[in-house]
Design a protein around this motif. Structure first.
Motif, PDB file in Angstrom:
ATOM      1  N   LEU A  95      39.306  88.829 163.442  1.00 15.11           N
ATOM      2  CA  LEU A  95      39.639  90.244 163.263  1.00 15.11           C
ATOM      3  C   LEU A  95      38.380  91.089 163.412  1.00 15.11           C
ATOM      4  CD1 LEU A  95      42.248  89.861 160.380  1.00 15.11           C
ATOM      5  CD2 LEU A  95      42.671  90.078 162.832  1.00 15.11           C
ATOM      6  N   SER A  96      38.446  92.372 163.039  1.00 11.78           N
ATOM      7  CA  SER A  96      37.388  93.299 163.436  1.00 11.78           C
ATOM      8  C   SER A  96      36.457  93.725 162.306  1.00 11.78           C
ATOM      9  CB  SER A  96      38.023  94.544 164.070  1.00 11.78           C
ATOM     10  OG  SER A  96      37.049  95.468 164.480  1.00 11.78           O
ATOM     11  N   LYS A  97      37.026  94.168 161.174  1.00 10.89           N
ATOM     12  CA  LYS A  97      36.214  94.713 160.088  1.00 10.89           C
ATOM     13  C   LYS A  97      36.733  94.215 158.747  1.00 10.89           C
ATOM     14  CE  LYS A  97      33.991  97.627 162.909  1.00 10.89           C
ATOM     15  NZ  LYS A  97      32.547  97.529 163.206  1.00 10.89           N
ATOM     16  N   VAL A  98      35.829  94.098 157.767  1.00  6.37           N
ATOM     17  CA  VAL A  98      36.214  93.622 156.449  1.00  6.37           C
ATOM     18  C   VAL A  98      35.759  94.611 155.384  1.00  6.37           C
ATOM     19  CG1 VAL A  98      34.097  92.229 156.241  1.00  6.37           C
ATOM     20  CG2 VAL A  98      36.075  91.678 154.817  1.00  6.37           C
ATOM     21  N   PHE A  99      36.565  94.748 154.333  1.00  3.56           N
ATOM     22  CA  PHE A  99      36.194  95.516 153.150  1.00  3.56           C
ATOM     23  C   PHE A  99      36.306  94.572 151.965  1.00  3.56           C
ATOM     24  CE2 PHE A  99      36.724  98.072 149.426  1.00  3.56           C
ATOM     25  CZ  PHE A  99      36.084  99.279 149.661  1.00  3.56           C
ATOM     26  N   PHE A 100      35.199  94.366 151.241  1.00  2.00           N
ATOM     27  CA  PHE A 100      35.199  93.452 150.099  1.00  2.00           C
ATOM     28  C   PHE A 100      35.661  94.171 148.832  1.00  2.00           C
ATOM     29  CE2 PHE A 100      32.005  91.297 152.827  1.00  2.00           C
ATOM     30  CZ  PHE A 100      32.636  90.064 152.921  1.00  2.00           C
ATOM     31  N   THR A 101      36.521  93.482 148.084  1.00  2.00           N
ATOM     32  CA  THR A 101      37.066  94.006 146.839  1.00  2.00           C
ATOM     33  C   THR A 101      36.673  93.081 145.691  1.00  2.00           C
ATOM     34  OG1 THR A 101      39.136  92.765 147.024  1.00  2.00           O
ATOM     35  CG2 THR A 101      39.030  94.912 148.137  1.00  2.00           C
ATOM     36  N   ASN A 102      37.171  93.384 144.494  1.00  2.00           N
ATOM     37  CA  ASN A 102      36.898  92.550 143.328  1.00  2.00           C
ATOM     38  C   ASN A 102      37.997  91.520 143.059  1.00  2.00           C
ATOM     39  OD1 ASN A 102      34.480  94.125 142.312  1.00  2.00           O
ATOM     40  ND2 ASN A 102      36.036  95.715 142.309  1.00  2.00           N
ATOM     41  N   SER A 103      39.136  91.640 143.748  1.00  2.00           N
ATOM     42  CA  SER A 103      40.275  90.771 143.455  1.00  2.00           C
ATOM     43  C   SER A 103      41.286  90.844 144.585  1.00  2.00           C
ATOM     44  CB  SER A 103      40.963  91.212 142.148  1.00  2.00           C
ATOM     45  OG  SER A 103      41.546  92.502 142.322  1.00  2.00           O
ATOM     46  N   ILE A 246      46.352  93.637 159.435  1.00  2.00           N
ATOM     47  CA  ILE A 246      45.547  93.606 158.215  1.00  2.00           C
ATOM     48  C   ILE A 246      45.849  92.296 157.488  1.00  2.00           C
ATOM     49  CG2 ILE A 246      44.939  94.758 156.049  1.00  2.00           C
ATOM     50  CD1 ILE A 246      46.169  97.316 157.170  1.00  2.00           C
ATOM     51  N   MET A 247      44.818  91.638 157.021  1.00  2.00           N
ATOM     52  CA  MET A 247      44.968  90.419 156.229  1.00  2.00           C
ATOM     53  C   MET A 247      44.291  90.622 154.881  1.00  2.00           C
ATOM     54  SD  MET A 247      43.436  86.584 156.950  1.00  2.00           S
ATOM     55  CE  MET A 247      41.735  87.157 156.917  1.00  2.00           C
ATOM     56  N   PHE A 262      40.083  92.809 152.247  1.00  2.00           N
ATOM     57  CA  PHE A 262      41.108  93.029 153.260  1.00  2.00           C
ATOM     58  C   PHE A 262      40.382  93.184 154.588  1.00  2.00           C
ATOM     59  CE2 PHE A 262      40.363  97.221 151.369  1.00  2.00           C
ATOM     60  CZ  PHE A 262      40.336  98.122 152.432  1.00  2.00           C
ATOM     61  N   VAL A 263      40.959  92.539 155.595  1.00  2.00           N
ATOM     62  CA  VAL A 263      40.323  92.406 156.895  1.00  2.00           C
ATOM     63  C   VAL A 263      41.230  93.071 157.926  1.00  2.00           C
ATOM     64  CG1 VAL A 263      39.104  90.826 158.422  1.00  2.00           C
ATOM     65  CG2 VAL A 263      39.546  90.153 156.044  1.00  2.00           C
ATOM     66  N   LEU A 264      40.670  93.941 158.745  1.00  2.00           N
ATOM     67  CA  LEU A 264      41.460  94.736 159.670  1.00  2.00           C
ATOM     68  C   LEU A 264      41.207  94.326 161.114  1.00  2.00           C
ATOM     69  CD1 LEU A 264      40.173  96.704 157.245  1.00  2.00           C
ATOM     70  CD2 LEU A 264      41.751  98.331 158.265  1.00  2.00           C
ATOM     71  N   GLY A 265      42.291  94.266 161.892  1.00  2.00           N
ATOM     72  CA  GLY A 265      42.166  94.090 163.321  1.00  2.00           C
ATOM     73  C   GLY A 265      41.629  95.358 163.956  1.00  2.00           C
TER      74      GLY A 265
END
Length: 397
Positions: A95-103, A246-247, A262-265
């Motif tokens: 995929l293209s971009k990732v946003f790191f979360t706490n859970s 989105i994954m 969550f990881v976005l195409g």
């Protein structure tokens, strides 16, 4: 000694869990040990989290090294662990971009926001709807509850997020019937976990993907439990060849530290969240990202996916044999090292209790399903040991 700790915990901890009367002290490999020294073979892995087992020396050393350097600075700045972890997630997923979360729950919240923002950017309207699945589970926050298809979790907290409509899992026509001009996304688990270990059927998943492409909807695949190698692929959707827009992932991505993503195409990344649309204070800090980065390294070094495919096939064989042997076991469902046995005629929880007494940790799913989500480093010998303990639990129950 267990009882002393339990009494003190109950005095201070809010009672939102009916915990088992065990106080764990430490773990080693695929075993846990309580404060009295009793040994337990762990086939739950902290609910599919501890994929590398316990006390992996390289993993713990990576965390110790990062603690000595830097644990947190906020997302106002770059760090090397964040960059390294992000690159490895993107490479593994394609995929293209990732946003790191706490859970995992926060990953779901971010995915919902991204889908709504994508649709808003497309047509300037803010009343879009999401199609989710009955018997699904996506988390405990209000947004995640809104797309969780189980009323027992929802009723006390209504009204929830409006505009969520529920289809039947593995029933493509039920999804098609819910699509309107307001629909912006379809969200589902590639393998339903809490709902009873139900894998998606290939025709269903491919059909939903085609439907999303036809109507310019985003496909959100929840891989929080079934991802990170548990089915024998890094992400379960990769076996189907169906790429999400989105994954969401969490649990084993950090092997014990609180981190999700969550990881976005490419389409979702380019057309949804921008500066100011989403944020987190702790998400993606250098400590948790050092864990994520090391997890990906160890998966490759220790050939985790290959082990899951080999031992997962052996576990499948052993569980199928149990279904043939015991008339109170209705069927086996699952993939790789995410398996379930449906129990009839007796409470699955009673078997879990007897298993604990025999030094085996298993958990339930969907009320009447024994769930097996062990560390991904287990061996065939561990499966044999589990089977012996489980059959003793059957006899005791």
């Amino acid at each position: 000694m267990n009882n002393n700790y339990i009494e003190k915990a109950e005095e201070a901890v809010l009672h939102t869990y009916n915990r088992y009367p065990i106080v764990f002290d430490h773990g080693e490999g695929v075993y846990l040990y309580d404060v009295d020294g009793k040994e337990y073979l762990d086939f739950a892995a902290g609910i599919a989290v501890q994929s590398l087992g316990y006390n992996n020396r390289e993993y713990t050393q990576a965390l110790k090294d990062q603690i000595d350097r830097l644990t947190h600075i906020s997302n106002l700045y770059y760090t090397v662990p964040m960059m390294e972890a992000a690159q490895k997630v993107v490479k593994a997923s394609g995929l293209s971009k990732v946003f790191f979360t706490n859970s995992g729950t926060e990953a779901i919240e971010g995915a919902i926001k991204a889908a709504k923002k994508y649709a808003y950017a497309r047509d300037g309207k803010a009343d879009h709807e999401i199609i989710a699945m009955n018997h699904s589970f996506h988390g405990r926050s209000l947004g995640a509850l809104s797309v969780t298809g189980n009323e027992k979790y929802q009723i006390p907290f209504r009204p929830l997020l409006p505009g969520v409509r529920f289809a039947e899992y593995n029933d493509l026509e039920s999804v098609k019937a819910l699509v309107t001009e307001k629909t912006c996304a379809v969200i589902l688990e590639t393998v339903q976990g809490e709902g009873g270990i139900y894998p998606a059927e290939e025709d269903f998943l491919k059909g939903v993907k085609a439907l999303c492409e036809e109507h310019d909807l985003l496909l959100i695949l929840d891989e929080i439990q079934c991802g990170m190698g548990r089915t024998g692929y890094m992400f379960a959707w990769q076996e189907y060849g169906v790429e999400p827009d989105i994954m969401t992932c969490a649990k084993a991505i950090g092997c014990g530290v609180p981190v999700g993503a969550f990881v976005l195409g490419e389409k979702a990344a380019a057309g949804s969240l921008g500066p100011g649309d989403h944020g987190t204070t702790y998400g993606g800090n250098p400590f948790v990202c050092a864990a994520v980065s090391k997890v990906f390294d160890l998966y490759e070094k220790e050939h985790i996916l290959e082990n899951v495919r080999t031992v997962g096939a052996y576990l499948t064989e052993k569980l199928d044999h149990l279904v043939e042997k015991y008339d109170f076991l209705k069927e086996r469902r699952g993939k790789g090292l995410m398996q379930g046995l449906e129990v009839t005629g007796r409470p699955a929880g009673e078997i879990v209790d007897r298993a604990l007494e025999n030094g085996l940790i298993v958990i339930t799913a969907g009320g009447n399903v024994l769930r097996f989500v062990p560390p991904l480093v287990i061996t065939k010998e561990d499966v044999d040991c589990m089977t012996e303990k489980l059959e003793r639990a059957f006899a005791d129950a």
